[in-house]
Design an enzyme around this catalytic site. Structure first.
Site, short mmCIF file in Angstrom:
data_model
loop_
_atom_site.label_atom_id
_atom_site.label_comp_id
_atom_site.label_asym_id
_atom_site.label_seq_id
_atom_site.Cartn_x
_atom_site.Cartn_y
_atom_site.Cartn_z
N GLU A 33 31.50 32.78 35.91
CA GLU A 33 29.93 32.91 35.98
C GLU A 33 29.39 33.32 34.72
O GLU A 33 28.46 34.09 34.61
CB GLU A 33 29.40 33.79 37.23
N ASN A 62 31.95 38.50 30.62
CA ASN A 62 30.87 40.02 30.85
C ASN A 62 30.65 40.23 29.23
O ASN A 62 29.77 41.09 28.87
CB ASN A 62 31.83 41.24 31.22
N ARG A 107 49.30 60.11 53.61
CA ARG A 107 50.46 60.15 52.79
C ARG A 107 50.70 61.53 52.30
O ARG A 107 49.55 62.29 51.91
CB ARG A 107 50.35 59.20 51.33
N THR A 135 32.17 24.20 33.05
CA THR A 135 33.12 24.39 32.03
C THR A 135 34.08 23.26 31.53
O THR A 135 34.49 22.55 32.47
CB THR A 135 34.04 25.87 32.53
N CYS A 173 30.75 22.01 38.15
CA CYS A 173 31.30 21.59 37.22
C CYS A 173 30.64 21.91 35.71
O CYS A 173 29.81 20.60 35.50
CB CYS A 173 31.89 20.15 37.19
#
EC number: 1.3.8.5
Length: 416
Positions: free
Chosen positions: A399, A402, A303, A162, A160
């Site tokens: 996390e 970017n 395919r 954010t 916890c």
């Protein structure tokens, strides 16, 4: 019928068919001749637990991946089976039930597990990060109170940090913890918490002092504490096998004995946890990309269009080659950062940021290209490739986004 005409490739169907078929296909693809073989360069011990993780992913996760996603099932019993293999506390010390493995070992395991279900593995990686934080920064009483039941996954943990108003700017968090004798009284809320409401232990970053990172401390809360509640279950694009909720504190009383480390140490604990978390989530991205390359490889072979297999099309050959090359490059970068973190190198934090940035961007591109190669079939939920795309997309955000990873790398380059 149109349903019967669909090109049901062997690998594609493995994710919805018998577990043993999935195991054979996943494990059989890791032959020595393969340029994307994830066991290349590993020790014999690492190859062995990698095989265990691949086998578990194929038998226990892949056959249920679509159902967990569609019905939003948190697969508690499956994760407890994984914990019996040592995957509940992979880099936690053995004296409290952990496996005591290295960061590289952990990366190898999460990559393998993620081929079976990226969403579930990603939650397991967050759980492992939480247990490691308690193991590393807790005192002996805390370690022995919390870690054994977390390593066995009898109990589950959530991280916890954010808040609704502080995402990338984590140091500005507002959740307050006022000291009153032998307790703290918490007020505030956390957002986007993986496992929130369904998990048992919450590692919470909160403000015990003034503004900025030095005013933040870390408390361990347990479900059922008065004043601890949860928001509604969020509806998400992917990551549907793990619930996501807000975690709310309203005059929540927590014993001082539940604080990890000293007052003011919380932000440092959070960031050290995230260094490993970035390697973990990058590793989950590698697994999704590896599985997607196999799915694309099989689909191109089976395919047919214009009277020939898609595999005979040179453009698609080139794209598949690019996917494989990007996968191997990302894997090498992640494993290099994992070694740096394990060795405590000075450049470990920035290497973790670089690996997270590169691997999550590249692996999303690989999964997305694999979907494109499937044509319209790739957009159907009968085909696993679309779920890998949906599950992996959020890895570029959590996390540390970017964009923040780029800031960390640039700062490191320009500071001297």
């Amino acid at each position: 019928s149109r349903e019967a005409e669909r090109p049901r490739t062997a690998v594609a169907m493995a994710w919805r068919a018998a577990p043993r078929a999935a195991a054979r296909l996943l494990l059989g693809r890791r032959g020595i001749a393969s340029c994307i073989d994830p066991s290349t360069g590993l020790t014999e011990d690492q190859k062995e637990f990698q095989k265990v993780a691949f086998d578990f992913a194929a038998k226990e996760m892949a056959p249920h991946m679509a159902e967990w996603d569609e019905k939003e099932i948190f697969p508690v019993e499956t994760m407890r089976k994984a914990a019996q293999l040592g995957f509940g506390g992979i880099y936690v010390k053995p004296d409290v039930g952990g496996s005591g493995l290295s960061r590289l070992d952990t990366s190898i395991i999460f990559e393998a597990l993620s081929t079976g279900c990226t969403s579930t593995t990603a939650y397991m990686s967050i759980h492992n990060m939480c247990v490691w934080m308690i193991d590393t920064f807790g005192n002996e009483e805390q370690r022995r109170r919390f870690c054994p039941s977390l390593c066995s996954m009898e109990k589950f943990a959530s991280y916890c940090l954010t808040e609704p108003g502080s995402g990338s700017d984590a140091a500005s968090l507002l959740t307050s913890a006022q000291r009153k004798g032998d307790t703290y009284v918490l007020n505030g809320s956390k957002a986007f918490i993986s496992g929130g409401g369904d998990t048992d232990v919450y590692v919470v970053m909160c403000r015990t002092g003034g503004p900025g990172p030095k005013g933040i401390s870390c408390l361990v809360l347990e479900k059922g504490m008065p004043g601890l509640s949860f928001g509604k279950k969020e509806k998400k694009v992917g990551w549907n096998s793990q619930p996501t909720r807000a975690v709310i504190f309203e005059d929540c009383v927590v014993p001082v004995g539940n604080r990890l480390g000293a007052e003011g140490q919380g932000f440092s604990i959070a960031m050290q946890g995230l260094n490993g978390g970035r390697i973990n989530i990058a590793s989950c991205s590698l697994g999704a990309a590896h599985a997607s390359v196999l799915l694309a490889q099989e689909h191109l072979t089976v395919r047919k269009q214009f009277g020939e297999p898609l595999a005979s099309n040179q453009y698609l050959q080139f794209r598949l080659a690019e996917m494989a090359t990007r996968l191997v490059a990302a894997r090498l970068m992640v494993r290099n950062a994992a070694r740096a973190l394990q060795d405590g190198r000075e450049d470990a934090a920035v290497l973790c940021s670089m690996a997270k940035l590169f691997a999550t961007d590249e692996c999303f591109g690989i999964c997305n290209q694999a979907l494109q190669m499937h044509g319209g079939y790739g957009y159907l939920k009968d085909y696993a490739v679309q779920q890998f795309v949906r599950d992996i997309r959020v890895h570029q955000i959590l996390e540390g986004t970017n964009e923040v990873m780029r800031m960390i790398v640039a700062r490191n380059l320009l500071q001297g």
